[in-house]
Design a protein around this motif. Sequence first.
Motif, mmCIF file in Angstrom:
data_model
loop_
_atom_site.group_PDB
_atom_site.id
_atom_site.type_symbol
_atom_site.label_atom_id
_atom_site.label_comp_id
_atom_site.label_asym_id
_atom_site.label_seq_id
_atom_site.Cartn_x
_atom_site.Cartn_y
_atom_site.Cartn_z
ATOM 1 N N ARG A 111 1.006 -1.433 12.831
ATOM 2 C CA ARG A 111 1.655 -0.486 13.726
ATOM 3 C C ARG A 111 2.403 -1.251 14.814
ATOM 4 O O ARG A 111 2.109 -2.424 15.084
ATOM 5 N N LYS A 112 3.357 -0.625 15.454
ATOM 6 C CA LYS A 112 4.176 -1.302 16.462
ATOM 7 C C LYS A 112 3.418 -1.551 17.761
ATOM 8 O O LYS A 112 3.694 -2.520 18.477
ATOM 9 N N GLN A 113 2.460 -0.693 18.072
ATOM 10 C CA GLN A 113 1.735 -0.825 19.332
ATOM 11 C C GLN A 113 0.870 -2.078 19.338
ATOM 12 O O GLN A 113 0.152 -2.344 18.377
ATOM 13 N N GLU A 114 0.948 -2.833 20.433
ATOM 14 C CA GLU A 114 0.103 -4.011 20.590
ATOM 15 C C GLU A 114 -1.339 -3.588 20.884
ATOM 16 O O GLU A 114 -1.590 -2.508 21.436
ATOM 17 N N ASN A 115 -2.294 -4.429 20.507
ATOM 18 C CA ASN A 115 -3.699 -4.156 20.764
ATOM 19 C C ASN A 115 -4.425 -5.484 20.895
ATOM 20 O O ASN A 115 -4.146 -6.427 20.149
ATOM 21 N N LYS A 116 -5.356 -5.575 21.829
ATOM 22 C CA LYS A 116 -6.118 -6.806 22.005
ATOM 23 C C LYS A 116 -6.940 -7.123 20.762
ATOM 24 O O LYS A 116 -7.179 -8.290 20.444
ATOM 25 N N ASP A 117 -7.388 -6.066 20.086
ATOM 26 C CA ASP A 117 -8.080 -6.242 18.816
ATOM 27 C C ASP A 117 -7.031 -6.147 17.711
ATOM 28 O O ASP A 117 -6.543 -5.071 17.386
ATOM 29 N N TYR A 118 -6.666 -7.294 17.134
ATOM 30 C CA TYR A 118 -5.582 -7.323 16.162
ATOM 31 C C TYR A 118 -5.859 -6.434 14.954
ATOM 32 O O TYR A 118 -4.926 -5.905 14.335
ATOM 33 N N PHE A 119 -7.115 -6.243 14.617
ATOM 34 C CA PHE A 119 -7.448 -5.445 13.435
ATOM 35 C C PHE A 119 -7.171 -3.964 13.673
ATOM 36 O O PHE A 119 -6.980 -3.213 12.719
ATOM 37 N N HIS A 120 -7.122 -3.544 14.937
ATOM 38 C CA HIS A 120 -6.761 -2.161 15.253
ATOM 39 C C HIS A 120 -5.254 -1.936 15.181
ATOM 40 O O HIS A 120 -4.789 -0.803 15.363
ATOM 41 N N MET A 121 -4.499 -3.002 14.908
ATOM 42 C CA MET A 121 -3.050 -2.872 14.743
ATOM 43 C C MET A 121 -2.673 -2.524 13.303
ATOM 44 O O MET A 121 -1.508 -2.254 13.004
ATOM 45 N N ILE A 122 -3.652 -2.524 12.403
ATOM 46 C CA ILE A 122 -3.370 -2.159 11.011
ATOM 47 C C ILE A 122 -2.904 -0.704 10.959
ATOM 48 O O ILE A 122 -3.546 0.186 11.502
ATOM 49 N N SER A 123 -1.782 -0.463 10.329
ATOM 50 C CA SER A 123 -1.203 0.872 10.274
ATOM 51 C C SER A 123 -2.145 1.839 9.567
ATOM 52 O O SER A 123 -2.699 1.525 8.510
ATOM 53 N N GLY A 124 -2.300 3.022 10.160
ATOM 54 C CA GLY A 124 -3.191 4.021 9.577
ATOM 55 C C GLY A 124 -4.444 4.191 10.406
ATOM 56 O O GLY A 124 -4.562 3.663 11.519
ATOM 57 N N THR A 125 -5.409 4.901 9.859
ATOM 58 C CA THR A 125 -6.665 5.132 10.565
ATOM 59 C C THR A 125 -7.645 3.993 10.319
ATOM 60 O O THR A 125 -7.412 3.121 9.475
ATOM 61 N N THR A 126 -8.751 4.028 11.035
ATOM 62 C CA THR A 126 -9.788 3.012 10.835
ATOM 63 C C THR A 126 -10.503 3.189 9.494
ATOM 64 O O THR A 126 -11.333 2.355 9.119
ATOM 65 N N GLY A 127 -10.166 4.248 8.771
ATOM 66 C CA GLY A 127 -10.701 4.405 7.427
ATOM 67 C C GLY A 127 -10.258 3.285 6.506
ATOM 68 O O GLY A 127 -10.948 2.940 5.545
ATOM 69 N N PHE A 132 0.822 -1.204 0.000
ATOM 70 C CA PHE A 132 0.000 0.000 0.000
ATOM 71 C C PHE A 132 0.862 1.262 0.000
ATOM 72 O O PHE A 132 0.600 2.220 -0.724
ATOM 73 N N GLN A 133 1.912 1.264 0.817
ATOM 74 C CA GLN A 133 2.749 2.456 0.934
ATOM 75 C C GLN A 133 3.368 2.840 -0.406
ATOM 76 O O GLN A 133 3.551 4.026 -0.707
ATOM 77 N N CYS A 134 3.676 1.843 -1.225
ATOM 78 C CA CYS A 134 4.318 2.107 -2.510
ATOM 79 C C CYS A 134 3.419 2.857 -3.485
ATOM 80 O O CYS A 134 3.906 3.541 -4.390
ATOM 81 N N ILE A 135 2.105 2.718 -3.343
ATOM 82 C CA ILE A 135 1.203 3.331 -4.313
ATOM 83 C C ILE A 135 0.584 4.627 -3.794
ATOM 84 O O ILE A 135 -0.246 5.228 -4.477
ATOM 85 N N ARG A 136 0.976 5.066 -2.604
ATOM 86 C CA ARG A 136 0.459 6.320 -2.058
ATOM 87 C C ARG A 136 1.302 7.487 -2.580
ATOM 88 O O ARG A 136 2.542 7.417 -2.587
ATOM 89 N N PRO A 137 0.672 8.562 -3.002
ATOM 90 C CA PRO A 137 1.425 9.722 -3.492
ATOM 91 C C PRO A 137 2.307 10.312 -2.397
ATOM 92 O O PRO A 137 1.986 10.218 -1.209
ATOM 93 N N GLN A 138 3.427 10.900 -2.793
ATOM 94 C CA GLN A 138 4.311 11.545 -1.824
ATOM 95 C C GLN A 138 3.578 12.697 -1.145
ATOM 96 O O GLN A 138 2.831 13.437 -1.785
ATOM 97 N N GLY A 139 3.787 12.807 0.148
ATOM 98 C CA GLY A 139 3.139 13.875 0.897
ATOM 99 C C GLY A 139 1.655 13.655 1.105
ATOM 100 O O GLY A 139 0.911 14.606 1.344
ATOM 101 N N ALA A 140 1.223 12.389 1.014
ATOM 102 C CA ALA A 140 -0.203 12.083 1.163
ATOM 103 C C ALA A 140 -0.685 12.431 2.566
ATOM 104 O O ALA A 140 0.060 12.323 3.547
ATOM 105 N N ASP A 141 -1.913 12.851 2.640
ATOM 106 C CA ASP A 141 -2.561 13.143 3.918
ATOM 107 C C ASP A 141 -3.023 11.821 4.521
ATOM 108 O O ASP A 141 -3.811 11.097 3.914
ATOM 109 N N TYR A 142 -2.522 11.490 5.727
ATOM 110 C CA TYR A 142 -2.852 10.211 6.344
ATOM 111 C C TYR A 142 -4.032 10.337 7.302
ATOM 112 O O TYR A 142 -4.054 9.734 8.369
#
Length: 330
Positions: A175-191, A135-145
Motif C-alpha cells: 500500500r502507498k501509506q508508510e508504516n513503522k511496521d513494514y509488514f502492515h504495508m502489505i496491500s489488503g487486510t491482515t488476513g 496475486f492480483q492477477c489470480i483474484r476473480p473479478q469483483g472479489a470481496d477484499y
Amino acid sequence: MNTIKPFQVINGEELMDMDYKPVRYIVKNLLPQGLTILAGAPKTGKSFLALELCLSVSKGEKLWDFETTKGTVLYLCFEDNTERLQNRIYTMTDDIPSNLYFCWEVSTLGYGLEEKISLFLEEHKDTVLIVIDTFQCIRPQGADYSYGNDYKELQILKNIADKFHISILLVHHLRKQENKDYFHMISGTTGIQGASDNCFVMTEKERGSGKVKLYILGRDIEKRALELERNENNIWIKINDSLDNRKIEKDDITEIIKGYMSKNDLLIGEPIAVAKILSESSNKEISHLTLLKRLKKNANELLDNGYSFKTRRSNGKRIIEIVKIVTVEK
C-alpha cells in the motif's frame, strides 16, 4: 435427526507422541515449504528477484550464501509477455535449465487455477517451488477484499503447498501509506499475513536506486532484514544480513549425540534416562524437559550427520530412540 458430527480431538499424550518430518527448506533458513508473500512497490525489482530465485532453485545453486533444494520450478508470470521475460532472462543469464517452466495463461482462484496447479504437480512430482506473479492477477473479478475473503483465497494456495510439500511464492504489492511496521504495508487486510506462512517485504528508500531492504518474517524462519543491491545484469546481490553480526549460541546437542554414538549404534530409553546418559558422556548438563524439543529443532542437522530419532510409547511411558543410520564422512 441430528447430523452434526462431533469434534475430532486428540489428547495431550497423543499430541506429544506425534512425529513429524523436519521442515523442508527450498532455500535453507530463508524459504521453507508453505505459502510465502513477496510484497513490494511497483518497479522495485520483485519480478527480477523472483526470477533469480527460480533460476537458483532449478539449478540447485546457492541464492547468495543460502543453499537451495534442487527441483522443478514453475513460474506463473501473469504480468509479463514472452518477449519481456526473454529479455529479462538474457540480462541475467544464458543458461536456462529444462526443469524451469513458464506459463502466461492466466487462471483465477476458484475458476481452474488450483486444479491446473495440482495437475502440473502430479505430472512433475519433483517440483519444489511455484512462483505466482502476481496475486492480483489470480483474484476473480469483483472479489470481496475483506479479511475473510483474503484469508480464504490464500488458504487455497497454502493447502496446495502443504499437500504437495512445496513452496509457493506469491508476488504482491504494498500500500502507498508508510508504516513503522513494514509488514502492515502489505496491500489488503491482515488476513493476507494471517494465512501466509512467511512474509517478505521489499522496500526502496529512493525510487530507481537499485538498493532495497528485504524484511523477512515467518513461522519457521528467523526474523531478519537483508540489504540487496542490483548489479548491471539485474541480479540482486546481498550486501548485508541483519543476522550476520548477531551472536548466536549454537545448540551442541548434535555434537553431544555424535560423541556418544561414536561408540554406540543405538540410544534408547525414557527422556530422563537418555538425558542422563548424554549428560554423563559429554560432561554437560542436559535437561530431560527440553531434550525432545532440542532433538526436533535440530532434526535436519542430525540427519545430515547420519542419525535419526523417533518417539513412541511403551507401557504408557514415552520412549526416545536415537539410531545411527549411515556413516557420514566429513
